[in-house]
Scaffold this motif. Structure first.
Motif, short mmCIF file in Angstrom:
data_model
loop_
_atom_site.label_atom_id
_atom_site.label_comp_id
_atom_site.label_asym_id
_atom_site.label_seq_id
_atom_site.Cartn_x
_atom_site.Cartn_y
_atom_site.Cartn_z
N TYR A 109 15.36 8.87 2.94
CA TYR A 109 15.04 8.18 4.19
C TYR A 109 15.18 6.68 4.00
CZ TYR A 109 13.02 12.73 5.14
OH TYR A 109 12.87 14.09 5.30
N ARG A 110 15.39 5.99 5.11
CA ARG A 110 15.30 4.53 5.10
C ARG A 110 13.90 4.18 5.58
NH1 ARG A 110 19.04 0.23 8.39
NH2 ARG A 110 18.15 1.36 10.17
N LEU A 111 13.09 3.70 4.65
CA LEU A 111 11.68 3.44 4.94
C LEU A 111 11.44 1.95 5.18
CD1 LEU A 111 11.51 5.64 2.11
CD2 LEU A 111 9.60 6.11 3.63
N THR A 112 10.67 1.66 6.19
CA THR A 112 10.28 0.29 6.51
C THR A 112 8.76 0.22 6.50
OG1 THR A 112 12.24 -0.04 7.91
CG2 THR A 112 10.37 -1.55 8.22
N ALA A 113 8.23 -0.66 5.68
CA ALA A 113 6.79 -0.96 5.67
C ALA A 113 6.64 -2.44 5.99
CB ALA A 113 6.18 -0.63 4.32
N PHE A 114 5.52 -2.81 6.58
CA PHE A 114 5.35 -4.20 6.98
C PHE A 114 3.88 -4.59 6.94
CE2 PHE A 114 4.73 -1.72 10.76
CZ PHE A 114 3.86 -2.43 11.58
N ASP A 115 3.65 -5.90 6.91
CA ASP A 115 2.29 -6.44 6.99
C ASP A 115 1.93 -6.64 8.46
OD1 ASP A 115 2.50 -6.58 4.23
OD2 ASP A 115 2.59 -8.77 4.14
N ASN A 116 0.89 -5.96 8.93
CA ASN A 116 0.41 -6.22 10.28
C ASN A 116 -0.06 -7.67 10.40
OD1 ASN A 116 0.55 -3.66 11.75
ND2 ASN A 116 -0.93 -2.90 10.25
N ARG A 117 -0.20 -8.15 11.64
CA ARG A 117 -0.73 -9.49 11.85
C ARG A 117 -2.03 -9.67 11.07
NH1 ARG A 117 -0.28 -11.68 17.93
NH2 ARG A 117 1.58 -10.57 18.67
N ALA B 285 0.83 -1.21 0.00
CA ALA B 285 0.00 0.00 0.00
C ALA B 285 0.86 1.26 0.00
CB ALA B 285 -0.93 0.00 1.21
N TRP B 286 2.08 1.15 0.54
CA TRP B 286 2.99 2.28 0.66
C TRP B 286 3.96 2.39 -0.52
CZ3 TRP B 286 1.72 5.59 4.35
CH2 TRP B 286 1.10 5.13 5.51
N ARG B 287 3.62 1.77 -1.64
CA ARG B 287 4.55 1.73 -2.77
C ARG B 287 5.03 3.12 -3.19
NH1 ARG B 287 1.83 -1.40 -7.24
NH2 ARG B 287 0.46 0.41 -7.15
N SER B 288 4.13 4.09 -3.23
CA SER B 288 4.52 5.44 -3.69
C SER B 288 5.43 6.13 -2.69
CB SER B 288 3.27 6.29 -3.93
OG SER B 288 2.51 5.78 -5.01
N GLN B 289 5.37 5.75 -1.43
CA GLN B 289 6.29 6.33 -0.44
C GLN B 289 7.62 5.58 -0.48
OE1 GLN B 289 2.79 5.88 0.33
NE2 GLN B 289 2.87 8.01 -0.38
N LEU B 290 7.59 4.26 -0.60
CA LEU B 290 8.82 3.48 -0.70
C LEU B 290 9.63 3.89 -1.92
CD1 LEU B 290 7.36 -0.03 0.23
CD2 LEU B 290 8.91 1.33 1.64
N ASP B 291 8.94 4.20 -3.01
CA ASP B 291 9.63 4.64 -4.22
C ASP B 291 9.99 6.12 -4.18
OD1 ASP B 291 9.35 2.09 -5.26
OD2 ASP B 291 7.58 2.58 -6.47
N GLY B 292 9.09 6.95 -3.63
CA GLY B 292 9.25 8.39 -3.76
C GLY B 292 10.09 9.07 -2.70
N LEU B 293 10.34 8.38 -1.58
CA LEU B 293 11.07 9.02 -0.47
C LEU B 293 12.37 8.31 -0.13
CD1 LEU B 293 7.97 9.70 1.81
CD2 LEU B 293 9.38 11.45 0.70
N ALA B 294 12.69 7.26 -0.89
CA ALA B 294 13.86 6.44 -0.56
C ALA B 294 15.18 7.15 -0.81
CB ALA B 294 13.82 5.14 -1.35
#
Length: 277
Positions: free
Chosen positions: A47-55, A35-44
């Motif tokens: 910043y070091r960005l970490t996104a994860f799947d909640n339980r 869901a955070w693809r645009s942030q992982l691509d656009g802010l990398a």
């Protein structure tokens, strides 16, 4: 590429991108890290960005027993420790913003700043009625496409429905190899519907930016304003013409605003380092 991380006995799927100050992105109801693809691509680049799947979302397994926002906040804290991140800028969206609030209250040393997007501190009667409808909708809709078509009425702007963006998001969700089960959706939903931090938010002591979409039906601006008013020094802003999920609809606007906020938070530390040299 992502990987599974053992976060104090809980297996969480993690995506990391970039170099620089650490940012943890906490997703909302049913959303995987993608869901955070645009942030992982656009802010990398900054910043070091970490996104994860909640339980119970994406590739992270659903445990036995009820889910709670506090428990998911503890998962996020355990993940940061497992990744050896001493503290991070925390950005939470919708249910993820509930987790972010609890993370800041339960594990303040891990939080450098907060961005709370589409948030509330205490669900109101409208929110509770909406979530009750979602709870039976996922069981009684004729198929998965019908579920998404109905659910996304609360999530995206009329603009996104008109220009084909919502159709694209539905196609991507249906093609995703790790769909959320009905049980997992309902158990996450129950946890978020029971969220209540309103009387404790005064204990948050980190810089906080609260963002609301002007057209948000699920968490309208009045709910976000109440959160900001309860957190000392928090900044509240309304994004004109946007709905519940602007970080996907207008990622360039969202990325620019949160990036500016993180630079403001980083600036005092940089100033102190310069003065000490």
């Amino acid at each position: 590429m992502g990987r599974m991380v053992d976060a104090d006995g809980v297996e969480l799927w993690v995506e990391q991108r970039g170099e620089g100050p650490d940012v943890l992105l906490v997703a909302g109801l049913g959303d995987p890290a993608e869901a955070w693809r645009s942030q992982l691509d656009g802010l990398a680049d900054r910043y070091r960005l970490t996104a994860f799947d909640n339980r119970g979302a994406g590739r992270s397994p659903l445990p036995d027993g009820p889910l709670s926002v506090a428990g998911m906040a503890d998962d996020a804290a355990a993940l940061l420790r497992a990744l050896q991140v001493p503290a991070a800028h925390i950005t939470g969206f919708s249910g993820g913003s509930f987790i972010a609030q609890e993370l800041a209250l339960r594990h303040p040393g891990l939080v450098r700043s907060l961005v709370l997007m589409s948030t509330t501190a205490r669900p109101d009667p409208y929110f509770r009625a909406m979530t009750r409808f979602w709870n039976w909708m996922v069981e009684r809709a004729p198929d998965e496409r019908a579920v998404l078509e109905a659910f996304y009425l609360w999530i995206y702007t009329p603009r996104a429905h008109a220009d084909g963006m919502v159709d694209r998001f539905i196609d991507e969700a249906l093609a995703f190899e790790h769909p959320q089960s009905t049980e997992a959706f309902q158990r996450q939903l129950a946890a978020f519907a029971g969220h209540d931090t309103l009387d404790r938010l005064g204990g948050i002591r980190v810089p906080t930016l609260v963002l609301a979409g002007e057209l948000d039906l699920a968490t309208p601006p009045r709910l976000g304003r109440a959160v900001a008013e309860s957190i000392p020094g928090a900044v509240f802003e309304v994004l004109p013409g946007e709905a519940h999920q602007p970080f996907q609809e207008v990622p360039e606007v969202f990325n620019a605003r949160v990036g500016a906020f993180w630079r403001e938070v980083e600036a005092p530390a940089a100033g102190r380092a310069t003065r000490h040299r």
